[in-house]
Enzyme design. Structure first.
Site, mmCIF file in Angstrom:
data_model
loop_
_atom_site.group_PDB
_atom_site.id
_atom_site.type_symbol
_atom_site.label_atom_id
_atom_site.label_comp_id
_atom_site.label_asym_id
_atom_site.label_seq_id
_atom_site.Cartn_x
_atom_site.Cartn_y
_atom_site.Cartn_z
ATOM 1 N N HIS A 11 12.474 -75.333 18.424
ATOM 2 C CA HIS A 11 11.512 -74.428 17.787
ATOM 3 C C HIS A 11 10.840 -73.543 18.827
ATOM 4 O O HIS A 11 9.834 -73.926 19.436
ATOM 5 C CB HIS A 11 10.475 -75.273 17.030
ATOM 6 C CG HIS A 11 9.525 -74.483 16.177
ATOM 7 N ND1 HIS A 11 9.274 -74.809 14.849
ATOM 8 C CD2 HIS A 11 8.737 -73.409 16.442
ATOM 9 C CE1 HIS A 11 8.388 -73.964 14.352
ATOM 10 N NE2 HIS A 11 8.037 -73.109 15.307
ATOM 11 N N HIS A 13 10.221 -69.135 19.154
ATOM 12 C CA HIS A 13 10.480 -67.781 18.629
ATOM 13 C C HIS A 13 10.777 -66.855 19.803
ATOM 14 O O HIS A 13 9.939 -66.693 20.691
ATOM 15 C CB HIS A 13 9.253 -67.259 17.885
ATOM 16 C CG HIS A 13 8.834 -68.142 16.752
ATOM 17 N ND1 HIS A 13 9.109 -67.859 15.437
ATOM 18 C CD2 HIS A 13 8.163 -69.321 16.738
ATOM 19 C CE1 HIS A 13 8.614 -68.807 14.667
ATOM 20 N NE2 HIS A 13 8.034 -69.713 15.429
ATOM 21 N N HIS A 191 8.794 -73.200 8.322
ATOM 22 C CA HIS A 191 7.452 -73.539 8.810
ATOM 23 C C HIS A 191 6.615 -74.014 7.624
ATOM 24 O O HIS A 191 6.508 -73.305 6.612
ATOM 25 C CB HIS A 191 6.759 -72.313 9.391
ATOM 26 C CG HIS A 191 7.216 -71.917 10.761
ATOM 27 N ND1 HIS A 191 8.513 -71.646 11.072
ATOM 28 C CD2 HIS A 191 6.517 -71.748 11.913
ATOM 29 C CE1 HIS A 191 8.606 -71.311 12.354
ATOM 30 N NE2 HIS A 191 7.394 -71.374 12.887
ATOM 31 N N GLU A 194 1.485 -76.341 8.962
ATOM 32 C CA GLU A 194 0.882 -75.914 10.230
ATOM 33 C C GLU A 194 -0.513 -75.355 9.915
ATOM 34 O O GLU A 194 -1.517 -75.995 10.223
ATOM 35 C CB GLU A 194 1.737 -74.833 10.915
ATOM 36 C CG GLU A 194 1.125 -74.305 12.207
ATOM 37 C CD GLU A 194 1.743 -72.987 12.687
ATOM 38 O OE1 GLU A 194 2.345 -72.260 11.888
ATOM 39 O OE2 GLU A 194 1.571 -72.664 13.882
ATOM 40 N N ASP A 272 7.137 -73.425 20.671
ATOM 41 C CA ASP A 272 6.760 -72.416 19.661
ATOM 42 C C ASP A 272 6.756 -70.987 20.228
ATOM 43 O O ASP A 272 7.713 -70.251 20.010
ATOM 44 C CB ASP A 272 5.405 -72.788 19.036
ATOM 45 C CG ASP A 272 5.231 -72.233 17.630
ATOM 46 O OD1 ASP A 272 6.179 -71.655 17.084
ATOM 47 O OD2 ASP A 272 4.125 -72.391 17.062
ATOM 48 N N ASP A 273 5.686 -70.594 20.895
ATOM 49 C CA ASP A 273 5.583 -69.254 21.505
ATOM 50 C C ASP A 273 4.945 -69.463 22.876
ATOM 51 O O ASP A 273 3.734 -69.208 23.055
ATOM 52 C CB ASP A 273 4.695 -68.342 20.642
ATOM 53 C CG ASP A 273 5.203 -68.247 19.210
ATOM 54 O OD1 ASP A 273 6.174 -67.494 18.975
ATOM 55 O OD2 ASP A 273 4.667 -68.952 18.341
HETATM 56 N N1 ADE Z 1 5.749 -66.946 14.178
HETATM 57 C C1 ADE Z 1 5.691 -67.138 15.487
HETATM 58 N N2 ADE Z 1 4.967 -68.235 15.772
HETATM 59 C C2 ADE Z 1 4.551 -68.745 14.592
HETATM 60 C C3 ADE Z 1 3.785 -69.871 14.214
HETATM 61 N N3 ADE Z 1 3.275 -70.728 15.099
HETATM 62 N N4 ADE Z 1 3.560 -70.065 12.894
HETATM 63 C C4 ADE Z 1 4.054 -69.217 11.980
HETATM 64 N N5 ADE Z 1 4.793 -68.162 12.295
HETATM 65 C C5 ADE Z 1 5.045 -67.918 13.593
HETATM 66 ZN ZN ZN Z 2 6.900 -71.379 14.956
#
Ligand code: ADE
Ligand code: ZN
Length: 349
Positions: A11, A13, A191, A194, A272-273
């Site tokens: 996971h 992006h 997703h 969250e 995640d990011d």
């Molecule tokens: N797009 C990129 N990161 C995200 C996240 N943590 N939750 C939802 N969409 C996303």
């Molecule tokens: Zn994500």
């Protein structure tokens, strides 16, 4: 202790994986003026809450203008992961973000695949792509992404997913897009759980053909739902650093990672990011050791769960699993030394 451990990520992006330095480079070579508030005084992405994060993410993505830009982000990300011991990385890509800056579906994938190939050649890291739609753009756009994915199959595209604002629309609204790709044989993830509670996860599991849930952490508030996740062997793409950065949980003690695991759910660790949340796959493993008390064998099992739950083809999975199995055997044999000791003697192959 965790540096030498083989790691796997499900996971991340790709549009959220370029660090500020690379975003600046892309903006400069594309002749784009960066949004005034994209970075803070410490050269980190500036945002305060989830919607501010999504805005910053879109602004950073706006600097990606060509297939080569995607190539460079992918290569840079995988190189970092490989240096941290990752052997397999599954990356979310967003054709909607690419289209915003005029990059067509085929070019988007061509760039990503070039980055994957370059990193594989240099570091031996294996990577695959999950094409994602964006929830807050709505079901019609999601269906367009699903159609594009089926119209132009790519060997590295192994699944379909959805990110974006979980408070918008309902999972069932996206059933046509998910059904289309699932009927064509692609596994799916979404997703949920969250920024919204257990109902969101329950609805997603009821309405969509998914074998994994992105995050899913708020399922921990409902024991019957946890039972369902465990019984159905749903893999949870847990992103603790992201959850803490976004304020889903106030601190590590409040994070349900261990409770999810104890409930029998299949948990994995993900970034995640990474530059938005000050994390990386290596940091997630290191934090799981220091904050959640996970030992080396526990973490190796997490890597195994991630590879087993990945959407890679069976031969690729089996190859990677065999490698992990060998190390788990060594680790659990009576004469075993710790992986960190082993790594002093020979590199992990
Ligand atoms: N797009 C990129 N990161 C995200 C996240 N943590 N939750 C939802 N969409 C996303
Ligand atoms: Zn994500």
């Amino acid at each position: 202790m965790t540096a030498a451990l083989p790691k796997a990520e499900l996971h991340c992006h790709i549009e959220g994986a370029a660090p500020p330095r690379l975003v600046r480079q892309l903006a400069a070579r594309n002749g784009i003026a960066l949004h005034a508030n994209l970075f803070d005084g410490d050269d980190r992405f500036a945002w305060r809450d989830f919607s501010g994060f999504l805005d910053a993410y879109d602004r950073a993505s706006a600097c990606i203008r060509t297939a080569d830009d995607y190539r460079d982000i992918m290569y840079n990300y995988l190189a970092d992961c490989a240096r941290e011991g990752a052997v397999y990385v599954e990356v979310f890509s967003s054709p909607d973000h690419a289209a915003t800056t005029g990059i067509g579906y085929a070019d988007h994938l061509r760039g990503l695949a070039a980055g994957i190939d370059a990193a594989a050649a240099e570091f031996g890291i294996v990577s695959r792509i999950i094409v994602t739609c964006v929830r807050h753009l709505g079901p019609e756009r999601a269906l367009d992404v699903a159609r594009a994915m089926l119209a132009e199959p790519h060997p590295y595209v192994v699944g379909f997913g959805m990110g974006g604002d979980e408070q918008r629309y309902r999972p069932a609204d996206f059933a046509p897009a998910f059904r289309l790709v699932a009927d064509a044989g692609y596994p799916c993830t979404v997703h949920a759980g969250e920024m919204a509670g257990p109902d969101s996860v329950r609805e997603a599991l009821a309405a969509l053909p998914v074998s994994r849930i992105g995050h899913g952490v708020r399922a921990s508030e409902d024991t019957r739902l946890l039972d369902e996740i465990a019984r159905r062997s749903i893999v949870l793409e847990v992103c603790p650093g992201s959850n803490l950065a976004l304020g889903v949980y106030a601190d590590t003690a409040a994070h349900p990672f261990l409770r999810l695991r104890e409930a029998g759910c299949r948990v994995t660790l993900n970034s995640d990011d990474p530059p938005f949340f000050g994390t990386s796959i290596g940091k997630e493993y290191a934090d799981a050791a220091s904050r959640f008390g996970m030992g080396e064998a526990d973490l190796l099992h997490i890597t195994r769960t991630a590879i087993a739950g990945s959407f890679a083809d069976t031969a690729t999975k089996n190859r990677l699993l065999a490698r992990i199995a060998k190390q788990l055997d060594e680790f659990t044999s009576p004469t075993a030394t710790s992986l960190s000791d082993q790594s002093k003697r020979r590199p992990l192959s």
